[in-house]
Design an enzyme around this catalytic site. Structure first.
Site, mmCIF file in Angstrom:
data_model
loop_
_atom_site.group_PDB
_atom_site.id
_atom_site.type_symbol
_atom_site.label_atom_id
_atom_site.label_comp_id
_atom_site.label_asym_id
_atom_site.label_seq_id
_atom_site.Cartn_x
_atom_site.Cartn_y
_atom_site.Cartn_z
ATOM 1 C CD GLU A 424 -3.095 -1.221 1.988
ATOM 2 O OE1 GLU A 424 -2.838 -1.019 3.179
ATOM 3 O OE2 GLU A 424 -4.229 -1.472 1.577
ATOM 4 C CD GLU A 494 -3.533 -7.312 3.012
ATOM 5 O OE1 GLU A 494 -4.560 -6.800 3.495
ATOM 6 O OE2 GLU A 494 -2.451 -6.704 2.940
HETATM 7 C C1 GAL Z 1 -5.098 -4.026 3.977
HETATM 8 C C2 GAL Z 1 -3.696 -3.769 4.457
HETATM 9 C C3 GAL Z 1 -3.400 -4.492 5.742
HETATM 10 C C4 GAL Z 1 -4.516 -4.280 6.711
HETATM 11 C C5 GAL Z 1 -5.788 -4.758 6.124
HETATM 12 C C6 GAL Z 1 -6.966 -4.536 7.017
HETATM 13 O O1 GAL Z 1 -5.508 -3.036 3.129
HETATM 14 O O2 GAL Z 1 -2.766 -4.140 3.505
HETATM 15 O O3 GAL Z 1 -2.203 -4.014 6.258
HETATM 16 O O4 GAL Z 1 -4.632 -2.936 6.982
HETATM 17 O O5 GAL Z 1 -6.053 -4.053 4.958
HETATM 18 O O6 GAL Z 1 -6.876 -5.172 8.218
#
Ligand code: GAL
Length: 971
Positions: A424, A494
């Protein structure tokens, strides 16, 4: 070497864009845990003084003889804000907001600065002065450090989760060495470290003094590839200082820089075969642990040793509830062992290189690692990415320093299969420069960065929190994008946000990964809740330390709780990714076993069956299953069901694959996969009719039950006093119900509350005494709205049992799904006697929590527990603890049978109390056990950051009818 002291009040380095400096700062190199050269750990108690600003104190403390008598002490490794009971400030949690004004590279004048001091003697066997040199290694300091030894300045550095070494030259003495380290919480580096986590300053990883003998090993690069066509590995170790490479087991003894090829067993995460070797130079012997494997993106797929792999991964932050990011070896090993036991095969080191010892464990026990650079500039999104350091050439040296430090430190780990540029950061030239630098140094690993939608700099197409539908489009190659992107493999770096109750929909993602070869799996967000131990709250989250800016419990989104107890999300994930698929046909008497590993055969597993009658195993045995290769399947015959077992009972086979022998991470018998094959279905409860309701005065009796004649409310069943039951549609919204503000999907939690589902009114329309039934008609609706439910409760009895049929007809225009649909009743806590555990038994899904889209790990069986143990301790209290597919349950002196099977939760507080609680410590058990018997539940989804529940798991307000039969349990 001569070392130069910097100006006393000079703190320009704090806000300088430079990653570090000083004449003694060394270039990065490969990290290794041990060698035959002497080393001295400088971990332990250090003297400590906290100042409010970077230049508040001068550097006189670094001079030998300085009196630290009035100073405090801290533990190194550690974070000062987590020591001293608040005397040293507190932790701050923000997701992406910088907790200081965004004016790069400037940081606030209030810049907590910790002076650390350690006086040490060299051990008696330390080589004498003149014999070699010494290096001081810092494995992690947040966020900026300036270092002196014996009054001489060594230099300064940034890059919190990267190793930094200083040559200490002739400064060392036999006794009374003074190591002084000034650590600033904020620095220009903080702009590059805006990861979603606690801000935790301090020397949080090891400090080590390394003797560097004459002719010692400097940097080295182990290249160990594997050719799956020939079965040969090729080893070449490039070493800055020439020497020899020996691998006794393979008979290898070659010069550094030379290559040798020979038959080997390859390394994979499933078969982590390491060969012990040695790199020997004239002055040092460094043990090597060599894993032969070749990583490549070929034909649009990420392959290791020629085979495509499927990441069943997690994002792992380093976290410990009392020590923050200062993790000991045992905790790191525990993480890896827990992951292996739950079939997790991959880790993305979100969002920084972990302690290097963690990677040793990944090599040893077998995990694929996406090693991510310590880089995130997410807070710049607040200003449309203006001034983003990754798109500003002045910052590029700092970015390159970070990339280089990661690659040099970690390049010798077979487990590291992908480099990630960071997280990010938006887009920018700095990232391209990092990618080029990494490729120039290491061509053997693909590059990842999620924020590069066109994949200009990367070798994998990566998304976070993409919906199932989008993943399917990507799988079918219908997602568009640049030509380059369309030819790349896809991963979800993620997905499945494990905040609070959830994540839902894991099995549905897994089906997509299994179906589309381009979809090579993903990494659940995230491994562990970052909840900090707290004297008042038990576990604390953002805001609990008085932060002026914070993101609440968004920091608690792990598959394991902060104490590393698996949460139901981990149990569900384990089931979704189990390495063996077991299907079958109980009528045919066959089971089909498929090996879902990417590399391993099934040699290590044993298969068992058990035949269960109404949840009780009546016979067990073993199944002979061949050592199938990856992807292979076999159909095996089940034994004849035990004679006389069936009758009217509900029967099923449960088949399990277990570890035959212990492994490095799991004991023999550890369950690796399971399935249940129903033989005969659930028995229907007998109707329970015949008795007449009789009114006498203010009461109505019907069989064992007594009702209030005016309201029609049930008062008791036999000797068990009962409050309610009434229709209930409310649940304490989960984090996933509440959703995230940036999510386009409707956020049901707030919508439910706006509609008033938490304050439904129950209007009595009729109490009808029929010949064989008592019917109570009501309308259940929230104030201020037209929507509601015409709800009829029809009670019958056979004299001993009491049967309730609830009919629900929605009225008005229901635009949102419901949280739940069922009844709630209160049972006396007195049934628990002295306030001790209230036992619960049930036949249905268990042993753990389940909701419609988190239920694959729920196994039908006969379970027992107690009411308190049914609660799942989510750090922020919320709906939890439902058990699925329940045929009957016994609690609080009552037995309840349901038709169709139902969901139940039981707690010693009301839903309203659960909803109002901010921490677990707010929940005080009352005298009543509140029992929810639900016909249906809304799914969970993962909308706290990703998509909501899939349509098939939504609970729409439709007509419904469901039945419960109650009986008092014999005392
Ligand atoms: C993503 C980010 C993580 C965390 C997650 C939400 O966007 O990369 O670091 O913030 O969201 O828990």
């Amino acid at each position: 070497m001569s070392l130069r002291a910097l100006d006393v009040t000079d703190v320009h380095y704090v806000e300088s864009l430079s990653p570090g400096g000083g004449r003694a700062l060394l270039p990065p190199r490969a990290w290794y845990a041990a060698s035959d050269a002497a080393r001295l750990s400088l971990n332990g108690r250090w003297r400590f003084r906290l100042a409010a600003a970077a230049d508040a104190d001068d550097d006189a403390f670094a001079a030998p003889g300085y009196d630290t008598g009035g100073w405090d002490e801290v533990r190194v490794p550690g974070h000062w804000v987590l020591q001293g009971d608040g005397a040293f400030g507190g932790p701050i949690y923000t997701n992406h907001l910088y907790p200081f004004p965004v004016d790069p590279p400037r940081v606030p004048t209030e810049n907590p600065t910790g002076d650390h001091l350690r006086v040490f003697d060299l051990p008696g066997d330390w080589p004498p002065a003149g014999d070699g040199e010494a290096v001081l290694r810092f494995d992690g300091v947040e966020s900026c450090a300036r270092v002196w030894l014996n009054g001489e300045e060594l230099g300064h550095f940034k890059g919190s989760r990267l190793a930094h070494e200083f040559a200490v030259g002739p400064l060392l003495r036999a006794r009374g060495n003074v190591l002084a380290v000034r650590v600033h919480q904020w620095s220009a580096g903080s702009y590059l470290e805006d990861q979603d986590q606690w801000w935790l300053p301090g020397i949080f990883r090891d400090v080590t003094l390394l003797h560097r003998p004459e002719g010692c090993v400097a940097d080295f690069f182990v290249h160990a590839g594997y050719d799956h066509r020939t079965g040969e590995g090729t080893l070449r170790v490039d070493s800055e200082v020439p020497g020899r490479v020996m691998v006794a087991e393979l008979g290898i003894d070659i010069a550094t820089g030379d290559a040798v090829s020979l038959p080997v067993e390859p390394w994979t995460a499933e078969t982590p075969r390491l060969y012990d070797g040695v790199l020997a130079t004239a002055g040092e012997r460094v043990p090597l642990r060599i894993g032969f494997r070749t990583v490549a993106v070929e034909d649009g797929l990420l392959r290791v040793n020629g085979r495509p792999l499927l990441f069943r991964g997690v994002n792992r932050h380093e976290f410990h509830p009392t020590n923050g990011r200062a993790l000991d070896l045992e905790t790191m090993r525990r993480d890896v062992v827990l992951m292996k036991r739950h079939h997790i095969n991959a880790v993305r080191t979100s969002h920084y290189p972990p302690h290097p010892a963690f990677l040793d464990l990944c090599d040893e026990l077998g995990l694929w690692v996406v090693d991510e650079c310590d880089l995130e500039t997410h807070g710049f999104v607040e200003q449309e990415w203006r001034d983003n350091p990754v798109d500003d050439d002045r910052w590029t040296p700092a970015l390159l320093d970070r990339a280089t430090r990661m690659v040099e430190r970690d390049k010798n780990h077979p487990s590291v299969v992908v480099w990630s540029l960071g997280n990010e950061c938006g887009t920018g030239r700095g990232l391209t420069a990092m990618a080029a630098a990494i490729r120039a140094r290491d061509t053997s690993r693909p590059l990842h960065y999620e924020g590069d939608p066109d994949c200009r700099d990367t070798d994998l197409y990566s998304r976070m929190y993409a919906s199932h539908a989008e993943v399917e489009r990507i799988g079918r190659r219908l997602d568009g994008g640049t030509l380059k992107r369309r030819q790349l493999p896809f991963i979800l770096c993620e997905y499945a946000h494990a905040m609070g109750n959830g994540p839902g929909g894991l099995a549905d993602y897994q089906r997509l990964f299994d179906t589309y070869e381009r979809c090579q799996g993903g990494f659940v967000w995230e491994w562990i809740d970052h909840a900090l131990a707290h004297p008042a709250y038990g576990y604390a989250y953002g805001g609990d330390f008085g932060e002026e800016l914070h993101d609440g419990n968004f920091v608690c989104d792990g598959l394991v709780f902060a104490d590393r107890t698996p949460s139901p999300g981990l149990i569900e994930y384990k089931k979704a990714i189990e390495p063996v698929r077991i299907e079958g046909d109980a009528i045919e008497g066959t089971a089909r076993i498929t090996n879902r590993y990417d590399f391993a055969d099934l040699r290590g597993l044993a298969f068992t069956w058990s035949y269960e009658v109404d949840g009780e195993p009546v016979a067990t045995g073993t199944l002979a299953v061949p050592a199938l290769d990856p992807g292979e399947w076999v159909e095996v015959k089940l034994p004849e069901p035990p004679a006389g077992a069936a009758g009217t009972a509900e029967t099923r086979w449960t088949i399990r694959a277990v570890l035959a022998d212990g492994t490095a991470w799991g004991p023999p018998g550890h369950v690796m996969a399971w399935a249940q094959l129903p033989v005969s279905g659930a028995r229907l409860t007998s109707p329970a009719t015949g008795a007449r309701p009789v009114r006498s005065g203010a009461l109505i009796t019907l069989g064992p039950a007594v009702f209030d004649a005016r309201s029609g409310a049930l008062r008791s069943v036999g000797e068990v006093a009962v409050a309610g039951p009434r229709l209930d549609v409310w649940r304490a919204p989960t984090d996933n119900d509440n959703g995230a503000s940036w999510q386009p999907d409707p956020r049901y939690g707030p919508l439910w509350r706006e509609l008033g589902l938490h304050r439904m009114q129950h209007r009595l329309d009729a109490v009808e005494l029929l010949d064989d039934a008592l019917v109570v008609r009501t309308r259940v609706a929230p104030a201020a709205r037209e929507v509601g439910f015409a709800t009829a409760y029809r009670w019958t009895s056979d004299g001993t049992r009491l049967r309730l049929t609830v009919s629900v007809v929605p009225e008005g225009d229901w635009k949102v799904p419901l949280p739940r649909l069922g009844i709630r009743l209160g049972l006396p806590g007195a049934a628990s006697g002295d306030g001790g555990p209230v036992p619960v038994r049930w036949f249905g899904g268990g042993p753990g929590e389940a909701y419609p889209d988190t239920a694959t790990a729920s196994a039908i069986g006969l379970w027992h527990s107690d009411v308190d143990a049914l609660q799942t301790p989510y750090v922020r209290p919320q709906e939890n603890g439902a058990r699925a597919d329940v045929r009957w349950a016994e609690v609080g002196g009552l037995r309840v049978e349901g038709e169709p099977p139902f969901w139940f939760t039981a707690r010693r507080w009301t839903t309203e109390q659960l909803d109002a609680a901010g921490h677990l410590t707010d929940l005080a058990p009352g005298d009543t056990v509140w029992l929810n018997l639900d016909h249906r539940q809304q799914g969970i989804g993962s909308q706290s950051c990703g998509p909501g529940p899939l349509p098939q798991y939504q609970l729409h307000a439709d007509e419904a009818e469901f039945t419960f039969t109650f009986a008092q349990l014999p005392r």
